[in-house]
Design an enzyme around this catalytic site. Structure first.
Site, mmCIF file in Angstrom:
data_model
loop_
_atom_site.group_PDB
_atom_site.id
_atom_site.type_symbol
_atom_site.label_atom_id
_atom_site.label_comp_id
_atom_site.label_asym_id
_atom_site.label_seq_id
_atom_site.Cartn_x
_atom_site.Cartn_y
_atom_site.Cartn_z
ATOM 1 N N HIS A 155 42.591 13.944 6.298
ATOM 2 C CA HIS A 155 43.011 13.501 7.515
ATOM 3 C C HIS A 155 44.102 14.032 8.144
ATOM 4 O O HIS A 155 44.827 13.316 9.103
ATOM 5 C CB HIS A 155 43.495 11.859 7.402
ATOM 6 C CG HIS A 155 42.804 10.932 6.442
ATOM 7 N ND1 HIS A 155 41.896 10.024 6.877
ATOM 8 C CD2 HIS A 155 42.770 10.910 5.059
ATOM 9 C CE1 HIS A 155 41.199 9.519 5.891
ATOM 10 N NE2 HIS A 155 41.719 9.882 4.771
ATOM 11 N N LYS A 282 53.328 33.752 25.291
ATOM 12 C CA LYS A 282 52.114 33.349 24.513
ATOM 13 C C LYS A 282 51.340 34.314 23.736
ATOM 14 O O LYS A 282 51.222 35.602 24.432
ATOM 15 C CB LYS A 282 51.126 32.617 25.626
ATOM 16 C CG LYS A 282 51.560 31.139 26.240
ATOM 17 C CD LYS A 282 51.677 30.113 25.378
ATOM 18 C CE LYS A 282 50.320 29.930 25.028
ATOM 19 N NZ LYS A 282 49.434 29.095 25.904
ATOM 20 N N GLU A 289 38.945 30.575 19.165
ATOM 21 C CA GLU A 289 38.465 29.655 20.008
ATOM 22 C C GLU A 289 36.994 29.742 20.529
ATOM 23 O O GLU A 289 35.939 28.927 20.651
ATOM 24 C CB GLU A 289 39.318 29.377 21.076
ATOM 25 C CG GLU A 289 40.579 28.838 20.625
ATOM 26 C CD GLU A 289 41.631 28.890 21.779
ATOM 27 O OE1 GLU A 289 41.350 28.792 23.088
ATOM 28 O OE2 GLU A 289 42.991 29.098 21.404
#
Ligand code: ARG
Length: 463
Positions: A155, A282, A289
């Site tokens: 989980h 960043k 992705e």
């Protein structure tokens, strides 16, 4: 000029011609188309169906065409209907009547069914190599980090201690299954449909086995209708590739999490990350992705194939021309993904300290604490409850099980002694999980050896 010119009085409408044509996407099968025709021509001559001279002219002509396409001297005509039409027309233009004899006892229906099988067989071999490359990289990394403790999750909540090596080897198991699925699907595809003709075979005494043998296929299809109508192999392979993409996508998702500031378990190499146009701080995991995103497109390919085939009566229907873009795209996509993914994983830096810190902060040794009490004779359910009380106590006081004083342990259960600290130490928690398949470092190294042995065997088979 069309292949069917005798029956027709008009040319196909220009725009409709483009709609009907498949050359823009089937031209990539030119090698397979030529190889199939060469084998067919040789067999026709051997069976006395065409003369030896014609067969020689055909084979020489085809090998010249192949060389000319490969060197760029001959450009494939995008106005042709498909690659089969283009090669045959080019051959006839070069060698005359002999070229017109090539198609004896053959239809484009069995021809295209053969070409795709040959083409996909090569694609399978290339994909197999890429998967093996990824497995090898993962085995090396897993061996290196076989005792790097990290939290295992359920989980997405910290659950029990494992090692980074153990985590990576879980993916190796998935990719090993992918390899075996790929080989299995490839085996079923490894037969020649040539001789099925348009649907009802032919009256010529063809030697189908000889053609299959020359093309390196293991056998021939058993029913002429099925030979030209079957695209199961494309569906199966799209399914195999879809499952590979599921694995790559789950792995990508974890990589994306791991390189976030919240986790910082890994850092991707600059060569496999991207920056932002506005935020100077960043460093983005775009490659992971994209792999995750491209899985969606491959599932689309699988759905397209299933939907195209589901309502088709036997035998060939033009709908089946739609098979190629979907299955080619699935192979192209998985190959591109692996090309980027494998070196990205190979070059990523692993922050074992942060992994250990995360493992130490989340009560992931609570099960081991309960097992300690079980060892002292307490039933597991009571041990579970006592440990739960301890965890609540730690949370109230901002402590962990490692830092909680012994008198607090004793206040909850008299069975606790000084040795509890050793029993819940992370390294011991991992080392004690020696059950086959478990994360104990020696086990993980065993899993690595097992995977390497499988891969070596597969590589030997290839030779
Ligand atoms: N371009 C066609 C395809 O990809 C080749 C087979 C054509 N056969 C036919 N009967 N029209 O399916």
């Amino acid at each position: 000029m069309k292949l069917w010119e005798g029956r027709f009085r008009k040319e196909l409408d220009k725009k409709t011609n483009d709609f009907n044509s498949s050359i823009s996407f089937d031209s990539r099968m030119f090698r397979e188309d030529i190889a199939g025709s060469m084998a067919h021509a040789a067999m026709l001559a051997k069976q006395g169906i065409i003369s030896g001279e014609d067969a020689k002219a055909i084979r020489d002509g085809l090998s010249d065409i192949l060389a000319d396409i490969e060197s760029g001297k001959l450009e494939i005509d995008m106005n042709a209907e498909d690659i089969h039409t283009f090669v045959e027309a080019e051959l006839t233009a070069r060698i005359g009547d002999a070229g017109k004899r090539l198609h004896t006892g053959r239809s484009r229906n069995d021809q295209v069914a053969l070409d795709i099988r040959l083409y996909l067989k090569n694609q399978c071999a290339a994909l197999r190599k890429q998967l093996i490359g990824l497995i090898e990289v993962l085995c090396d990394k897993a061996e290196k980090y076989s005792d790097a403790v990290m939290p295992g999750y359920t989980h997405l909540q910290r659950a029990q201690p494992i090692t980074f090596g153990h985590h990576l080897m879980a993916y190796v198991e998935m990719f090993l299954r992918d390899l075996s699925r790929l080989d299995d699907a490839c085996k079923r595809m490894d037969v020649s449909p040539l001789g099925s003709g348009a649907l009802a075979s032919t009256t010529y005494p063809l030697d189908r086995e000889a053609v299959a043998g020359e093309l390196g296929l293991a056998g021939v299809t058993n029913n002429s209708l099925d030979g030209v109508s079957d695209r199961d192999f494309a569906i199966e392979l799209a399914g195999v590739i879809s499952i590979i993409m599921v694995h790559l996508s789950r792995f990508s998702e974890e990589i994306i999490l791991w390189c976030s500031w919240e986790f910082k378990f890994i850092e991707l190499d600059d060569a496999f990350s991207t920056g932002s146009s506005i935020m100077p701080q960043k460093k983005n995991p775009d490659i992971a992705e994209l792999v995750r995103g491209k899985s969606g497109r491959v599932f689309g390919d699988l759905m397209a194939l299933l939907a195209v085939m589901k309502g088709l009566p036997l035998a060939y229907n033009k709908d089946m021309q739609e098979d190629k873009e979907a299955i080619f795209d699935a192979f192209d996509t998985v190959s591109m993904c692996l090309t980027a993914f494998t070196p990205m994983v190979k070059t990523m830096k692993v922050n074992t300290e942060n992994m250990r810190k995360a493992a130490a902060g989340g009560f992931i040794n609570a099960t081991d604490c309960a097992d300690y009490l079980v060892g002292k004779g307490l039933p597991f359910r009571d041990a579970y409850k006592a440990t739960g009380t301890l965890v609540a106590l730690c949370i109230d006081r901002g402590l962990t099980l490692e830092t909680l004083p012994l008198e607090d342990y004793k206040s909850v259960c008299g069975l606790f002694g000084e040795d509890v600290y050793e029993a819940i130490s992370l390294d011991r928690c991992v080392a004690m999980r020696k059950v086959y398949g478990g994360p104990a470092p020696e086990n993980v190294r065993g899993q690595v050896s097992r995977a390497r042995a499988i891969v070596e065997k597969l590589k030997d088979l290839e030779k």
